[in-house]
Design an enzyme around this catalytic site. Sequence first.
Site, short mmCIF file in Angstrom:
data_model
loop_
_atom_site.label_atom_id
_atom_site.label_comp_id
_atom_site.label_asym_id
_atom_site.label_seq_id
_atom_site.Cartn_x
_atom_site.Cartn_y
_atom_site.Cartn_z
N GLU A 49 0.90 -1.14 -0.05
CA GLU A 49 0.09 0.04 -0.13
C GLU A 49 0.81 1.33 0.16
O GLU A 49 0.39 2.30 0.08
CB GLU A 49 -0.99 -0.04 1.31
CG GLU A 49 -1.91 -1.17 1.36
CD GLU A 49 -2.89 -0.98 2.51
OE1 GLU A 49 -2.99 -0.17 3.18
OE2 GLU A 49 -3.92 -1.71 2.28
N ARG A 101 1.92 2.19 4.69
CA ARG A 101 1.70 3.17 3.61
C ARG A 101 2.69 4.20 3.01
O ARG A 101 2.53 5.15 2.32
CB ARG A 101 0.51 3.82 3.85
CG ARG A 101 -0.81 2.97 4.11
CD ARG A 101 -2.30 3.54 4.21
NE ARG A 101 -3.18 2.42 4.56
CZ ARG A 101 -3.17 2.21 5.96
NH1 ARG A 101 -2.95 2.94 6.82
NH2 ARG A 101 -4.11 1.01 6.25
N THR A 231 -9.08 5.44 16.32
CA THR A 231 -7.58 5.47 16.27
C THR A 231 -7.43 6.20 14.73
O THR A 231 -8.16 6.17 13.74
CB THR A 231 -7.32 3.72 15.82
OG1 THR A 231 -8.32 3.28 15.19
CG2 THR A 231 -7.18 3.19 17.03
N ASP A 296 -18.40 1.18 11.51
CA ASP A 296 -17.06 1.32 11.09
C ASP A 296 -16.59 2.48 10.30
O ASP A 296 -15.76 2.52 9.42
CB ASP A 296 -16.35 0.03 10.62
CG ASP A 296 -14.88 -0.02 10.35
OD1 ASP A 296 -14.07 0.87 11.11
OD2 ASP A 296 -14.31 -1.05 9.63
N LYS A 323 -15.41 6.98 4.50
CA LYS A 323 -16.37 5.75 4.23
C LYS A 323 -17.84 5.97 4.36
O LYS A 323 -18.50 5.34 3.52
CB LYS A 323 -15.90 4.65 5.42
CG LYS A 323 -14.64 3.75 5.47
CD LYS A 323 -14.76 2.84 6.53
CE LYS A 323 -13.54 2.25 6.45
NZ LYS A 323 -13.47 1.10 7.55
N CYS A 599 -10.93 -16.54 12.86
CA CYS A 599 -10.05 -16.93 11.65
C CYS A 599 -10.66 -16.00 10.49
O CYS A 599 -9.77 -15.60 9.59
CB CYS A 599 -10.29 -18.37 11.24
SG CYS A 599 -10.21 -19.45 12.65
N CYS A 602 -8.75 -12.91 8.84
CA CYS A 602 -7.26 -12.95 7.85
C CYS A 602 -7.67 -14.05 6.83
O CYS A 602 -7.18 -13.74 5.59
CB CYS A 602 -6.32 -13.27 8.71
SG CYS A 602 -5.46 -12.24 9.85
N HIS A 603 -8.52 -15.16 7.05
CA HIS A 603 -8.71 -16.04 6.20
C HIS A 603 -9.76 -16.01 5.32
O HIS A 603 -9.96 -16.98 4.58
CB HIS A 603 -8.30 -17.31 6.74
CG HIS A 603 -6.87 -17.71 7.35
ND1 HIS A 603 -5.78 -17.79 6.59
CD2 HIS A 603 -6.19 -17.35 8.65
CE1 HIS A 603 -4.58 -18.06 7.06
NE2 HIS A 603 -5.08 -17.74 8.42
N MET A 642 1.23 -16.18 11.80
CA MET A 642 0.05 -16.79 12.43
C MET A 642 0.44 -17.47 13.66
O MET A 642 1.19 -18.38 13.98
CB MET A 642 -0.17 -18.15 11.24
CG MET A 642 -1.15 -19.16 11.94
SD MET A 642 -2.60 -18.54 12.14
CE MET A 642 -3.49 -19.93 13.25
O1 LIG Z 1 -10.20 0.93 13.18
C1 LIG Z 1 -8.88 0.81 12.96
O2 LIG Z 1 -8.00 0.96 13.90
C2 LIG Z 1 -8.59 0.68 11.62
C3 LIG Z 1 -7.17 0.34 11.10
C4 LIG Z 1 -6.96 0.02 10.02
C5 LIG Z 1 -5.29 -0.26 9.59
O3 LIG Z 1 -4.79 0.08 10.57
O4 LIG Z 1 -4.88 -0.60 8.39
C6 LIG Z 1 -8.12 -0.07 8.96
C7 LIG Z 1 -9.23 0.05 9.43
N1 LIG Z 1 -9.72 0.46 10.93
C8 LIG Z 1 -10.42 0.07 8.60
O5 LIG Z 1 -11.67 0.33 8.98
C9 LIG Z 1 -10.17 -0.27 7.40
O6 LIG Z 1 -11.23 -0.27 6.48
C10 LIG Z 1 -9.03 -0.43 6.89
C11 LIG Z 1 -8.62 -1.03 5.45
C12 LIG Z 1 -7.25 -1.01 5.62
C13 LIG Z 1 -6.40 -1.68 4.52
O7 LIG Z 1 -5.01 -1.33 4.81
O8 LIG Z 1 -6.61 -2.05 3.45
N2 LIG Z 1 -6.90 -0.58 6.74
C14 LIG Z 1 -7.97 -0.40 7.57
CA LIG Z 2 -11.79 0.71 11.72
#
Ligand SMILES: O=C(O)c1cc(C(=O)O)c2c(n1)C(=O)C(=O)c1cc(C(=O)O)[nH]c1-2
Ligand SMILES: [Ca+2]
Length: 679
Positions: A49, A101, A231, A296, A323, A599, A602-603, A642
Amino acid sequence: DDISPADWPQHGRTAAEQRYSPLSQINTENVKRLGLAWYEDFDTLRGQEGTPLIIDGVMYLTTNWSKVEALNAATGELLWRYDPRVPGNVAVRGCCDTVNRGAAYWKGKVFVGTFDGRLIALNAKSGHLEWSVDTIPHDASLGKIRSYTVDGAPRVAKGTVIIGNGGAEFGARGFVSGFDAETGKLKWRFFTVPAPDNRPDGAASDEVLQKKAYRTWSPTGGWTESGGGGTVWDSIVYDPETDLLFLGVGNGSPWNYQVRSKGIGSNLFLGSIVAIRPETGEYVWHFQETPMDQWDFTASQPIMVLDLMLNGRKRHVLAQAPKNGFFYLLDAQTGEFISGHPYTDVNWCYGLDPKTGRPQMVPEALWSLTGETWLGVPGSLGGHNWAPMAYSPQTGYVYIPAQQLPEPFKSEKGFRMGRMGVNLGIDMAGLPDDPKVLEEVGKGVKGWLEAWDPVAGKVAFRVPHTTPWNGGVLATGGSLVFQGLATGGFEAYDARNGQALYNFDAHTGIVAPPVTYEVNGRQYVAVEVGWGGVFPLMGGALARLHNTTTNHSRMLVFALDGKAALPAEIRDQQIPLKSRQSFDPDKAQKGYAVYQRYCLACHGDNAVGGGVLPDLRWSGALEDSTAFYSVVGNGALTNYGMVGFGKEISHKGIEQIRQFLISRSVSSSSHEAGTTKDK
Ligand SMILES: O=C(O)c1cc(C(=O)O)c2c(n1)C(=O)C(=O)c1cc(C(=O)O)[nH]c1-2
Ligand SMILES: [Ca+2]
C-alpha cells in the site's frame, strides 16, 4: 511552494496532499508509448500500500512488514535496505494485513512507522538507524486489549514527526503522538477519546476530552474496557497556511454502539476530523462526520487541502470522502461545515443538515439499538477506503477510487470481549455457499473511478471497473489520471472525460497509489503492486469472485518507450487440493462459529481466501489433527504472522475449526477448480 516539480517528497507530494504533479512529458497524446522502465521484486506476497517518496533521484519506499528501501529512481539499483524485524506475532493485532503506507522525509532522515508500534528514523544516505521509539506508552490508560499496530505514513510538520495507530476492531484507545524529528523525544500526545474514568492523561488532549468529549459517552459503556476506538490509522495532514494539523479519526470500539456506549451520546471524537497545533498538540476545532458510529465509518480516509472558488468567494478548504459516503468540504481555518454531498449510494441517512452538516439518520440504520438486521450502504469498507484520491487543478475534479460493498449489520447475541480476535459486537454469520446467491449478492458489489466536481458538489463522470477495492489515484500535468486495479490492470485515463488511454497487465491486483517524478529529464510513473489490505483478507467469496490473479509484490516503474518486461505469468498455480479426510457434520457446524469469530478476519468469510493469506480449505494441515493443533493452537507458523490461539480457544474448539475446514474443502473444491482457469 518550493517543491521541485521533479520530486515527490511528501506522502501526497505536497503538504496539501492533492497527489497532483505538474509533470507533463507523459501526456494524453503519447501515453500509449508508456512501457516498463524497470521493476523490482519484493520479498513478500502480501499487500503493498506504499507511496514511494522521490527526492533528488532517490526513491524511498516501504513494503509489507514495514521494510524500507532506497533505490536509484532512474534505474532501480538498490542503495540500501532496512528491515525493522517486526516479529510475526504482531500480525494478529491488526485488522487489515501487515501493510505499510509509506515513509516521511525531512532533512536527511527517513521516518517509518513499524507494525509493532515503533517510529524509526533512518539516515537517508546510509539507511542506518538514527533513533527508534516505541509509540505505544505502557503507562497510559489504553483499555484492556491494547491491540495497537502502526501502518500509516508519518508526517513531518515544523520539525515534529507525527504518527497514529490502528486497532479499533479489536480494542484500542486512539491517540496521536508528536516526536522531535532530530532526537525522537516525545513532544506531545493527543488522545481522541476520553479516558474511561475521565482522569487527565497528562496529555495535550486533557482539557477538551474532560470538558467536551466525556459527556458524549455513557460513563459505564463497554468502551471503558475496550478503549473506545477512534484510532488515527491513516490520514494526518499539516496545512502550513493555517498552521493546523488535521487528524482523521476512526471508528468506535466495539462497533456495537449499544454495547460501547449504551446507545447514548455522539461519542466524540469518533468519525471526526480534529484540528490541532503541530508543535504542542493543542486542540483547535473538530467536526464530527458520523455521530453514534456503528458501521466502522472512519473519518481516517485521505484528507486534502484545496483553494476553491465557492459562491464567488475564494475559500481555503479541507476535502474528504470518508467511508460514510459523503464528500465533505470544511473551512480549513475554523472547521466550519461548507458542504457535504453523497459521492456514492447512501442509505444510512437521509442527508446532512445543510447548516451543521449533521447526518439525518434513518432510524433502522441504528442496528445496535433496533436489534434487527440492517443492510447498510456503504458497508464497513466504505464508499471509499484508504486508497488515496487525487485532485487536478487543470480540470477542477477530485478523482475518487469509489466502491459499493453493501453489508448486513446485526447485534451479536451474548457478545463478550475476547483477548484475541476481533471484538465488534456484530453477528459474524457470513455469506452462504450457494453460487447463485453469491452471484446475486455480488451484483450489488461495484467499483469505479469517480471524477467529482467539489464546487458543484456532484459527479462529473465515472469510469466503471469490474470490481471494488481498486488502487489509489494520481493526477498529472499531462492531463492524465493513473490508477491500478484489483484485477491487475495499471491504467491511464484522460483527466477531462475518463477515456481509457493506456492499460498494462501487472499480473497482480493493485491497491497502492501511483506517483510520478523526473530524473535527468525523463518522467517516470511508479506504483507498488501486490494484492492485499482488508478486503481480500476478510472478504471471502466476494473477494475471491473479484480477484483471480496470482499475488506478486513488486515496484513497477514506467516511462515513455520503456522496454523492460515482467517474467512470464503462470496462472494455473492455485489448483485446489481437496482434503481426503472425512468430517463430523455437527462438529463442523460448531467449528463454523469459532472460525467466523477468530479466523475470518485474515482467512476470509466462510473459509474462502481472497488471494493473499492461505486459503485454509486446501491446507495440508487439515490432514492431521495434531499437525493442525501445532499451527492453530501452538503457533508453529508464528514467524509468518500466524500465532497460536491455544490460550484463547479450547482444544475442542480448534478441532471443530478443522472439521469445519474439511467440510468446506469437500463441499467447494469442484466449484473452485472451475474458477482458477487461465483468463
Ligand atoms: O479502526 C482501525 O483501527 C483501523 C485500522 C486499519 C489499519 O490500520 O489498517 C484499517 C481500518 N480500521 C479499517 O476500518 C479499514 O477499513 C482498513 C482498511 C485497511 C487496509 O489497509 O486495507 N486498513 C484499515
Ligand atoms: Ca476500523
